[in-house]
Enzyme design. Structure first.
Site: not given
Lengths: 788, 472
Positions: B130, B367
């Site tokens: 990475c 949510y």
């Protein structure tokens, strides 16, 4: 009803007997439970579900409830409970979310009776009602508690814990309708079984999950809870607000807690991990367990007192696949092993000593502490409590005071404050410190400083500031460099030749020397910054032993210019100074040299110190060409000597003042150890500034990083009194500037001083000025502030 | 070499910065460019993420004041606002918890010296190649006084850190192989040995950065402007649009993709919701035997071991490393809540609490929406994702029916999860786009958060279990 239960559970005529014993299980246990008459125990776990009979000498396997070729996950139990009224009835909580009841009276091999699969997640706990036969309660990871009537196929009522996982449910022993539930978020709720819509009462008992709770068997209002925060708390539930009445701090998270029968203040605990022991605590003595059982080799997962009215038998199951019966008389009593003696040194050398009273009195005619006197022996008594089973221990505390004159630490404080550790040239530091030591009547230390000065510098000590100073500006004058090299070309040649025939050529050296300095002087006259170029030449030739001649001569001038050097430059000092030769070599030169004023001043300031003359006599003993490193082993030994003697102050001060000259000679661990000891001492004497200076000047990474820890200061907003979470100057709650100066009404950025009485404050300077003229708080709150 | 060059540039910049005294107005900038010959770098990337249009990311901080204040705090603390935080800004609650933990791990009191912490971060991120995280922490590492030599390779670092290499490797790829012998090797190595507290710190850092690498690839985080590959010195005027156009997200690439996806699979969300409802209503009444459940679990696990590379890379045959599959570990034997937390908190106070909060936060974050639908209970879906990841690591929950996973997670989604968790460096934009096409980007980021935290917890559990075994 209540009375009846009492009758049926009362201890039978045949009292239980037995001994400490154990048996191996095939698999780790998760929970255990005993039947009412204390003759059988059921062990449940992921891969085990068995009933053992408790016989006089051993456990005997009675029944394996885990039957079938493909045992379903319903057999994987997280908890088990044996009904306390109905001998044949068991309930288990399965890891897959099922609640199962078992009827031992069934004729078939499979004793499974009822199966409730209403929970969606693992069921952590099942609990039978203590007096009602058909009532079963369960608590699950999914946050619901369900009450089952065993005559029906499904739950009668569901209690919602608001999506927090339930870790334990317990019916109250005394209140028919009440049960307690403990939760993963640290709460404990009290419910009325008739009212499933909302809890009666809720309070936060622990930080983090509450793994277990247990009602006191006799005292109606007491509930014990244990949590991940390693605490056992006892709550009095009779008052309006649950009140914490006892708290025991254990060493690991508490997995189970069980009140000991017939002993009002005793309870047993085991832990979730790391610690394998079972502890029995007297909650009034929370610091040391009353008894310990240490048999298990892995985490204890289930504990249960064998009989409801017999405090002497404890059963336990564990991850190490064993089932134990512990006899209370075989328990370890940590109190007996505890050391009732204590010893502590006071700051000023006083010594406090506490010991068993018996020890002191029997030994009453022993000699008093040398150099001190036993002023006031004090005795602390705790009122003996008949119900307390702790052995009565009383200690005598004696305080020995040191002789005021011989062991005073004043010198330490004074020395610490007066010593100079940096900021001046090496020699001056040494002289200063020698003087300090002398004034404090410590001739040896003083002499040591003086010796150090002589060893590691000569009059060339004066060289030390010069090169640093110059090196700092090196490179800015490249032209100057080449110029000086050209000029000094001949001198250079002579130098290198000299180096090879060092011994006999010293005379020549002296002859040459004034010439060189003359040249450098010319430079200085021509160019204001001429001196800068010269050391470069010297530095380049640093290997030459006699180089210091030039640098010395040269630095006599630069020395007077300025002392406040950037600290960074000091690191470079090392290379030059190491190669300087012994002192008197230069003193000879001095006589010839026209530029000695600075040196002479140096010497005269030294003369008042008596020891100096002694040293100077010995000076000729040293070969003038001895490099400073020659002394390092001696200095190292000297430092160790001081440290051994307890004068770590000297060791550290010298270490700092000598800096790179000695640092490499002493291994890092020792240095760190010295620093730590010294800093610790300084802080105990509240010499914060000095200790900070030492930390700053130290070169050990482990020490310097001390300054970088705990540098956060949390503040509350001065308007709304809430913590300031926001960085910056504006409180994000009340949107006002938080730290406003009471005098000028501007935001204080930087030093903020405030009154601890009325908490008004402001800029340090403003407050100082204000309080010079007025005694009242500038904010007008009427408080009489004071600035000292 | 980059590091060799850097100081020279610094000197130049420095003198300039001093004369300019921090404020460089556009005028000065122009002057500087013209007269002093300073080259001003320009961002290469197209916003913080390659996968998500920049416009959408920038939108959040404008709308949500909470996000904005978190961003402000993060900027104040670090002097930068990295792309990871920007993308996580979709979920401010989580971001707050994440930043607090990360800040504590890297900056606050702890057993390891600062440069060690960054170096361990680099080690962990490097395991997954990475480069984004590596570059970020190389800068930090040098800034806190790390020895640049260490960056040449692990062999240049102190012995102590070298020993950590093995742990890093195992943790990143096959954490279930970790035994107490590994731990013992680290703790009893004469003068290079680790203390328990240091080891815990290191383990938390390693797992944090492994999983963060997953997130970085999973969301296609683009390099920071000051890092390699994040900037260019070439004037951008070659194409029709200028920098500010890029910054406003006017690139063409993203738009039609979204449209395509919408037309393609319009019923996807509804199907998923229908299935969830079904599962909720009629749970398997006939009880499956323990073995049956175990088989279902094993099936998922074995399948998850087969790394299927995406279709467009047909040249690479599907890898199999079945023979080294994870041994099954039953969650109730060693869980984070009961065991892991206590151990971490005992040896590295406060961090246990923070991690606990973070795990809780991400597991319960919802949510109640799915794509365009509102008031949906997504707990089932979240649990399926979480358990699927733990399943890949061989962690089994007794109270979970692994048959659900197959119903809720379709193939392309599973591929995405597998890739991100096991070999994040192979993630492609196509993978990101091919799963859950109708869902919003914020929901996909949410998934990535779940993946990241589930992975971190799984790795942590194995490491902590090994340490516990060593201790007892």
């Amino acid at each position: 009803m209540e009375k009846m239960s009492r009758v049926t559970t009362a201890l039978g005529s045949n009292a239980i007997s037995g001994r400490t014993m154990f048996c191996h299980l095939d698999a780790p246990a998760n929970a255990i439970s005993v039947c009412r008459d204390a003759t059988q125990v059921v062990v449940a776990g992921r891969n085990i579900f068995k009933i053992y009979a408790l016989e006089e000498e051993q456990f005997v396997e009675k029944l394996n409830l885990r039957v079938g070729r493909k045992p379903s996950l319903n057999f994987s139990c997280a908890d088990v409970m044996w009904h306390q009224m109905e001998e044949n009835l068991l309930a288990t909580a399965a890891t897959n979310g099922a609640v199962v009841t078992w009827n031992l009276g069934k004729p078939s091999r499979n004793k499974q009776d009822q199966l409730f699969t209403e929970h969606k997640r693992t069921v952590n706990k099942v609990c039978f009602h203590p007096t009602e036969v058909y009532m079963l309660l369960s608590g699950s990871q999914d946050g619901f508690m369900k009450c089952f009537d065993l005559r029906k196929k499904e739950s009668v009522s569901t209690f919602s814990g608001q999506s927090e996982s339930v870790r334990d449910v317990q019916f109250s022993m005394k209140d028919y309708f009440t049960f307690a539930a403990s939760f993963e978020n640290g709460n404990v709720q009290l419910w009325d079984i008739r009212r499933p819509d909302r809890y009666e009462r809720m309070f936060t008992a622990h930080t983090g999950p509450v793994f277990c709770c247990d009602w006191h068997p006799d005292d109606r209002g007491w509930l014990a809870t244990g949590g991940r925060d390693k605490m056992v708390k006892v709550w009095d539930m009779t008052t309006n607000r649950a009140k914490e009445i006892y708290c025991v701090q254990t060493i690991a998270s508490v997995a189970r807690v069980k009140w000991r029968p017939e002993r009002k203040f005793h309870l047993a605990t085991c832990s979730m991990m790391v610690d394998h022991n079972i502890y029995v605590w007297d909650i009034r003595r929370p610091f040391i367990p009353f008894a310990t059982f240490e048999e298990h080799k892995d985490v204890t997962t289930g504990i249960v007192w064998r009989h409801q009215h017999d405090p002497h038998f404890l059963l336990s199951g564990s991850k190490d696949s064993t089932l134990y019966q512990h006899m209370f008389k075989d328990a370890t009593r940590p109190v007996d092993k505890a050391n009732p003696e204590g010893l502590c040194f006071g700051l000023l050398g006083d010594l406090a000593f506490a010991a068993k009273e018996s020890l002191i009195t029997s030994d009453a005619n022993r000699k008093p502490y040398p150099g001190g006197d036993r002023r006031y022996p004090m005795f602390f008594f705790k009122k003996p409590d008949p119900t307390e089973q702790f052995a009565h221990v009383s200690s005598a505390l004696s305080v020995f005071e040191t002789d005021l004159d011989s062991h005073r630490m004043d010198w330490f404080v004074k020395t610490a404050q007066l010593y100079l550790l940096s900021g001046k040239p090496f020699a001056e530091l040494c002289d200063h410190n020698a003087k300090v030591a002398q004034e404090l009547k410590r001739p040896q230390v003083s002499t040591t400083w003086t010796m150090l000065r002589i060893m590691f510098s000569d009059p060339a000590n004066l060289a030390t500031p010069g090169p640093n100073h110059n090196l700092g500006k090196l490179g800015t004058l490249p032209l100057m460099n080449s110029f000086s090299l050209k000029e000094l070309g001949s001198g250079m040649g002579a130098e290198s030749r000299l180096e090879r025939s060092k011994g006999e050529s010293r005379q020549d050296n002296i002859h040459l020397e004034p010439g060189n300095s003359y040249i450098s002087n010319n430079e200085e006259n021509e160019e204001t910054e001429g001196s800068e170029g010269h050391p470069e030449y010297m530095f380049g030739d640093a290997e030459l032993d006699d180089d210091d001649l030039y640098s010395m001569e040269h630095d006599n001038q630069t020395e007077e210019q300025e002392y406040t050097l950037p600290q960074e430059a000091f690191q470079l000092r090392h290379e030059i100074v190491d190669n300087l030769s012994a002192p008197e070599h230069l003193q000879q030169d001095k006589a010839d040299s026209p530029h000695v004023s600075g040196n002479e001043a140096e010497v005269t300031c030294l003369t008042p110190i008596e020891s100096f003359s002694l040293i100077s006599i010995s000076q000729p003993l040293f070969s003038p060409h001895l490099p400073a490193s020659f002394f390092c082993p001696i200095v190292r030994e000297m430092l160790s000597y001081y440290a051994e003697q307890g004068d770590v102050q000297m060791a550290v001060s010298v270490l700092i003042v000598l800096g790179d000259r000695i640092r490499k000679e002493i291994d890092d661990l020792t240095q760190e150890h010295w620093y730590m000891s010294y800093i610790d001492l300084l802080q105990r004497f509240e010499l914060w500034n000095v200790s900070n200076e030492v930390i700053k000047l130290s070169t050990c990474s482990a020490i310097t990083c001390l300054n970088q820890t705990s540098t956060t200061l949390h503040i509350n907003c001065s308007n709304c009194k809430r913590p300031m979470s926001n960085k910056g100057w504006i409180c994000d709650r009340c949107h006002q500037c938080a730290s406003v100066c009471a005098v000028c009404h501007h935001v204080v950025k930087g030093l903020f001083v405030w009154c601890q009485g009325c908490s008004h404050g402001g800029h340090l300077e403003h407050m100082m000025n204000w309080l010079k003229s007025s005694a009242h708080c500038p904010a007008g709150c009427g408080h009489l502030c004071e600035y000292t | 070499m980059r590091h060799a060059v850097a100081p020279a540039e610094n000197v130049e910049n420095h003198s300039f910065a001093v004369t300019g005294l921090f404020k460089i107005c556009t005028h000065c900038e122009r002057l500087g460019k013209k007269d002093l010959g300073i080259r001003i770098p320009r961002p290469l990337g197209n916003g913080p993420s390659r996968f998500i249009p920049e416009k959408e990311i920038l939108q959040i901080s404008k709308v949500d004041s909470r996000t904005q204040s978190i961003f402000e705090d993060a900027f104040a603390a670090l002097g930068r606002l990295d792309n990871i935080s920007l993308v996580m800004g979709f979920h401010p609650q989580y971001l707050e918890s994440f930043l607090r933990t990360q800040h504590y791990l890297l900056q606050m009191d702890g057993p390891l010296p600062l440069h060690y912490r960054h170096y361990i971060g680099i080690m962990a991120a490097a395991r997954h190649q990475c480069s984004y995280l590596v570059n970020l922490h190389v800068n930090d590492f040098l800034q806190v006084g790390g020895d640049p030599k260490w960056l040449n390779g692990l062999f240049e670092a102190p012995q102590k850190l070298q020993q950590l290499g093995e742990l890093n490797k195992i943790l990143a790829h096959r954490p279930w192989l970790l035994t107490k012998e590994h731990i013992e090797g680290l703790l009893k190595a004469e003068e290079h040995s680790w203390s328990l507290a240091e080891l815990i710190h290191a383990v938390v850092l390693l797992t944090h950065y492994h999983s963060l690498a997953s997130f970085t690839f999973g969301c296609g985080i683009t390099p920071e402007i000051h890092c390699d590959g994040g900037h260019t010195f070439r004037p951008p005027s070659l194409s029709q649009y200028c920098v500010c156009d890029i910054a406003n997200g006017n690139g063409h690439a993203n738009h039609h993709d979204d449209l395509l996806g919408n037309q393609d699979m319009c019923g996807e969300v509804e199907v998923l919701m229908e299935r969830m409802k079904q599962l909720q209503e009629c749970r398997d009444d006939e009880e499956a035997s323990q073995e049956e459940m175990a088989t279902r679990f094993e099936r998922e696990k074995t399948e998850s071991m087969l790394v299927v590379t995406s279709e467009d890379e047909e040249s690479a045959p599907p890898e199999r490393h079945l023979e080294r599959g994870a041994s099954t570990h039953v969650q109730s034997d060693y869980s984070w809540e009961d065991h892991g937390f206590s151990l971490v908190n005992r040896l590295y106070p406060d961090v246990g609490q923070m991690l606990d909060e973070k795990f809780h936060m991400v597991y319960n974050l919802t949510y109640n929406t799915m794509a365009t639908h509102k008031d949906v209970d997504t707990s089932m879906l979240r649990r399926a994702i979480w358990n699927y990841i733990h399943c890949m690591f061989g962690i089994r929950y007794d109270d979970y029916d692994y048959g659900e996973i197959n119903q809720l997670l379709d193939r392309s989604f599973k591929i995405y999860i597998k890739t991100i968790v096991c070999s994040p460096e192979k993630t492609t934009k196509r993978m990101y786009e091919s799963f859950w096409r109708q869902f919003q980007h914020s929901e996909k980021v949410h998934v990535n958060l779940l993946l990241m935290e589930a992975r971190m917890q799984a790795e942590l559990l194995y490491a902590l279990r090994a340490i516990t075994r060593y201790m007892t």
